[in-house]
Design a protein around this motif. Structure first.
Motif, PDB file in Angstrom:
ATOM      1  N   VAL A  58       0.824  -1.217   0.000  1.00  0.00           N
ATOM      2  CA  VAL A  58       0.000   0.000   0.000  1.00  0.00           C
ATOM      3  C   VAL A  58       0.860   1.271   0.000  1.00  0.00           C
ATOM      4  O   VAL A  58       0.664   2.150  -0.855  1.00  0.00           O
ATOM      5  N   PRO A  59       1.829   1.415   0.921  1.00  0.00           N
ATOM      6  CA  PRO A  59       2.648   2.640   0.897  1.00  0.00           C
ATOM      7  C   PRO A  59       3.453   2.798  -0.394  1.00  0.00           C
ATOM      8  O   PRO A  59       3.534   3.906  -0.951  1.00  0.00           O
ATOM      9  N   LEU A  60       4.064   1.700  -0.877  1.00  0.00           N
ATOM     10  CA  LEU A  60       4.863   1.790  -2.101  1.00  0.00           C
ATOM     11  C   LEU A  60       4.002   2.168  -3.298  1.00  0.00           C
ATOM     12  O   LEU A  60       4.417   2.962  -4.160  1.00  0.00           O
ATOM     13  N   PHE A  61       2.792   1.620  -3.355  1.00  0.00           N
ATOM     14  CA  PHE A  61       1.883   1.931  -4.459  1.00  0.00           C
ATOM     15  C   PHE A  61       1.483   3.398  -4.430  1.00  0.00           C
ATOM     16  O   PHE A  61       1.488   4.083  -5.456  1.00  0.00           O
ATOM     17  N   LEU A  62       1.134   3.890  -3.249  1.00  0.00           N
ATOM     18  CA  LEU A  62       0.702   5.282  -3.127  1.00  0.00           C
ATOM     19  C   LEU A  62       1.847   6.251  -3.425  1.00  0.00           C
ATOM     20  O   LEU A  62       1.615   7.368  -3.899  1.00  0.00           O
ATOM     21  N   LEU A  63       3.068   5.817  -3.174  1.00  0.00           N
ATOM     22  CA  LEU A  63       4.237   6.653  -3.452  1.00  0.00           C
ATOM     23  C   LEU A  63       4.757   6.495  -4.881  1.00  0.00           C
ATOM     24  O   LEU A  63       5.692   7.189  -5.286  1.00  0.00           O
ATOM     25  N   GLY A  64       4.149   5.562  -5.620  1.00  0.00           N
ATOM     26  CA  GLY A  64       4.570   5.338  -6.999  1.00  0.00           C
ATOM     27  C   GLY A  64       5.908   4.646  -7.119  1.00  0.00           C
ATOM     28  O   GLY A  64       6.620   4.809  -8.127  1.00  0.00           O
ATOM     29  N   MET A  65       6.276   3.839  -6.126  1.00  0.00           N
ATOM     30  CA  MET A  65       7.564   3.153  -6.127  1.00  0.00           C
ATOM     31  C   MET A  65       7.393   1.679  -6.486  1.00  0.00           C
ATOM     32  O   MET A  65       6.285   1.134  -6.414  1.00  0.00           O
ATOM     33  N   VAL A  66       8.487   1.043  -6.905  1.00  0.00           N
ATOM     34  CA  VAL A  66       8.488  -0.380  -7.233  1.00  0.00           C
ATOM     35  C   VAL A  66       9.667  -1.052  -6.535  1.00  0.00           C
ATOM     36  O   VAL A  66      10.599  -0.384  -6.075  1.00  0.00           O
ATOM     37  N   ILE A  67       9.613  -2.366  -6.455  1.00  0.00           N
ATOM     38  CA  ILE A  67      10.700  -3.154  -5.869  1.00  0.00           C
ATOM     39  C   ILE A  67      11.531  -3.721  -7.007  1.00  0.00           C
ATOM     40  O   ILE A  67      11.008  -4.411  -7.895  1.00  0.00           O
ATOM     41  N   ALA A 155       6.635  -7.795  -4.069  1.00  0.00           N
ATOM     42  CA  ALA A 155       7.014  -7.248  -5.379  1.00  0.00           C
ATOM     43  C   ALA A 155       6.002  -7.631  -6.454  1.00  0.00           C
ATOM     44  O   ALA A 155       5.560  -6.787  -7.247  1.00  0.00           O
ATOM     45  N   ALA A 156       5.632  -8.915  -6.484  1.00  0.00           N
ATOM     46  CA  ALA A 156       4.687  -9.384  -7.499  1.00  0.00           C
ATOM     47  C   ALA A 156       3.306  -8.763  -7.293  1.00  0.00           C
ATOM     48  O   ALA A 156       2.637  -8.375  -8.262  1.00  0.00           O
ATOM     49  N   LEU A 157       2.863  -8.683  -6.039  1.00  0.00           N
ATOM     50  CA  LEU A 157       1.553  -8.093  -5.771  1.00  0.00           C
ATOM     51  C   LEU A 157       1.543  -6.611  -6.125  1.00  0.00           C
ATOM     52  O   LEU A 157       0.529  -6.091  -6.612  1.00  0.00           O
ATOM     53  N   LEU A 158       2.649  -5.931  -5.888  1.00  0.00           N
ATOM     54  CA  LEU A 158       2.741  -4.506  -6.221  1.00  0.00           C
ATOM     55  C   LEU A 158       2.557  -4.284  -7.716  1.00  0.00           C
ATOM     56  O   LEU A 158       1.868  -3.353  -8.143  1.00  0.00           O
ATOM     57  N   LEU A 159       3.154  -5.150  -8.514  1.00  0.00           N
ATOM     58  CA  LEU A 159       2.984  -5.051  -9.967  1.00  0.00           C
ATOM     59  C   LEU A 159       1.532  -5.299 -10.363  1.00  0.00           C
ATOM     60  O   LEU A 159       0.992  -4.631 -11.249  1.00  0.00           O
ATOM     61  N   TYR A 160       0.894  -6.260  -9.679  1.00  0.00           N
ATOM     62  CA  TYR A 160      -0.504  -6.575 -10.010  1.00  0.00           C
ATOM     63  C   TYR A 160      -1.430  -5.409  -9.690  1.00  0.00           C
ATOM     64  O   TYR A 160      -2.258  -5.011 -10.527  1.00  0.00           O
ATOM     65  N   VAL A 161      -1.312  -4.841  -8.501  1.00  0.00           N
ATOM     66  CA  VAL A 161      -2.228  -3.759  -8.128  1.00  0.00           C
ATOM     67  C   VAL A 161      -1.966  -2.511  -8.967  1.00  0.00           C
ATOM     68  O   VAL A 161      -2.884  -1.709  -9.206  1.00  0.00           O
ATOM     69  N   LYS A 168      -6.424   5.017  -6.968  1.00  0.00           N
ATOM     70  CA  LYS A 168      -5.454   4.703  -5.919  1.00  0.00           C
ATOM     71  C   LYS A 168      -6.079   4.110  -4.662  1.00  0.00           C
ATOM     72  O   LYS A 168      -5.503   3.228  -4.022  1.00  0.00           O
ATOM     73  N   TRP A 169      -7.264   4.583  -4.287  1.00  0.00           N
ATOM     74  CA  TRP A 169      -7.847   4.113  -3.032  1.00  0.00           C
ATOM     75  C   TRP A 169      -8.210   2.630  -3.082  1.00  0.00           C
ATOM     76  O   TRP A 169      -8.335   1.979  -2.038  1.00  0.00           O
ATOM     77  N   MET A 170      -8.344   2.071  -4.300  1.00  0.00           N
ATOM     78  CA  MET A 170      -8.729   0.658  -4.411  1.00  0.00           C
ATOM     79  C   MET A 170      -7.610  -0.293  -4.026  1.00  0.00           C
ATOM     80  O   MET A 170      -7.827  -1.502  -3.878  1.00  0.00           O
ATOM     81  N   VAL A 171      -6.394   0.235  -3.847  1.00  0.00           N
ATOM     82  CA  VAL A 171      -5.291  -0.637  -3.460  1.00  0.00           C
ATOM     83  C   VAL A 171      -5.553  -1.268  -2.096  1.00  0.00           C
ATOM     84  O   VAL A 171      -5.165  -2.414  -1.843  1.00  0.00           O
ATOM     85  N   VAL A 172      -6.238  -0.549  -1.214  1.00  0.00           N
ATOM     86  CA  VAL A 172      -6.498  -1.076   0.130  1.00  0.00           C
ATOM     87  C   VAL A 172      -7.415  -2.296   0.093  1.00  0.00           C
ATOM     88  O   VAL A 172      -7.038  -3.369   0.584  1.00  0.00           O
ATOM     89  N   PRO A 173      -8.635  -2.201  -0.470  1.00  0.00           N
ATOM     90  CA  PRO A 173      -9.473  -3.403  -0.510  1.00  0.00           C
ATOM     91  C   PRO A 173      -8.877  -4.503  -1.383  1.00  0.00           C
ATOM     92  O   PRO A 173      -9.073  -5.691  -1.099  1.00  0.00           O
ATOM     93  N   LEU A 174      -8.127  -4.139  -2.411  1.00  0.00           N
ATOM     94  CA  LEU A 174      -7.543  -5.146  -3.297  1.00  0.00           C
ATOM     95  C   LEU A 174      -6.514  -5.987  -2.552  1.00  0.00           C
ATOM     96  O   LEU A 174      -6.521  -7.226  -2.642  1.00  0.00           O
TER      97      LEU A 174
END
Length: 232
Positions: A58-67, A155-161, A168-174
């Protein structure tokens, strides 16, 4: 939106069936003393896994970062080391603690199977006390292993979401649906371990120790593979 969330749930269940996850939970579950405790071990792993995914993705997604792939590979190698440790610890416990299986009957007539140890007991096995306490708390050890696995799988889940979440808010329920799917999947998988316990009640107590050795070897083998792949 509903479709995206349900896909996340199904992927979470499928994620729970990956080899490293099965090896980790099996190494814990084969030490369980009852169907309820084995279920607790599987659910505890799933909860730990979900917590890490949520706090990482969630934090990485909201910050636009990747692993990066390098970091992901090193995390997988670390998970592999944990699996090898779990497998070796299980083998050590089986051989040094004199672990065995016996059928135990309570005062109320309820009968079930216990994985029992007589380590450091001066008395003969027949004279040893077979009284047991039945705890209902969460397994913190199993949850800790789930936390470690969550880091490697983030890492894999971050790419999926990143691809699936339309806003952006849908990352939480997802992520939560994905995590709930992994909890349910691991809970179902852990119940497979109950079958040898039932066989032990039928006079086939050797099945459960055999499964313990298989789980230990599987954890070591999968862990070694993850280490080699992660450090390659």
């Amino acid at each position: 939106m509903i479709t995206i969330l349900m896909v996340g749930f199904v992927l979470g269940m499928a994620h729970a069936l990956e080899a490293d996850h099965l090896a980790a939970v099996a190494s814990f579950s084969v030490r369980g003393k009852s169907a309820r405790e084995i279920l607790k071990l599987g659910v505890s792993w799933g909860l730990g896994h979900t917590i890490t995914l949520f706090l990482t993705v969630v934090p990485l997604f909201l910050l636009g970062m990747v692993i990066s792939e390098t970091v992901e590979a090193r995390l997988e190698a670390f998970v592999g080391a944990v699996l090898v440790f779990l497998g070796l610890r299980l083998i050590w416990r089986l051989w040094k603690d004199r672990v065995h299986v016996h059928v135990h009957t309570h005062d109320d007539g309820v009968q079930h199977v216990h994985v029992h140890s007589h380590k450091d007991e001066p008395r003969a096995h027949a004279l040893s006390d077979h009284a047991h306490r039945h705890k209902s708390a969460v397994s913190w050890q199993s949850m800790l292993v789930g936390l470690v696995h969550g880091v490697a799988g983030s890492a894999a889940l971050l790419l999926y979401v990143t691809d699936a979440a339309p806003v952006k808010w849908m990352v939480v329920p997802l992520v939560l649906f994905f995590g709930f799917g992994s909890v349910l999947g691991m809970a179902l998988v852990s119940q497979i371990i109950v079958i040898p316990l039932k066989l032990a009640k039928m006079g086939k107590a050797w099945v459960f120790p055999a499964l313990q050795h298989v789980a230990a070897i599987a954890a070591i083998s999968v862990g070694a593979m993850f280490i080699l792949n992660g450090l390659a």
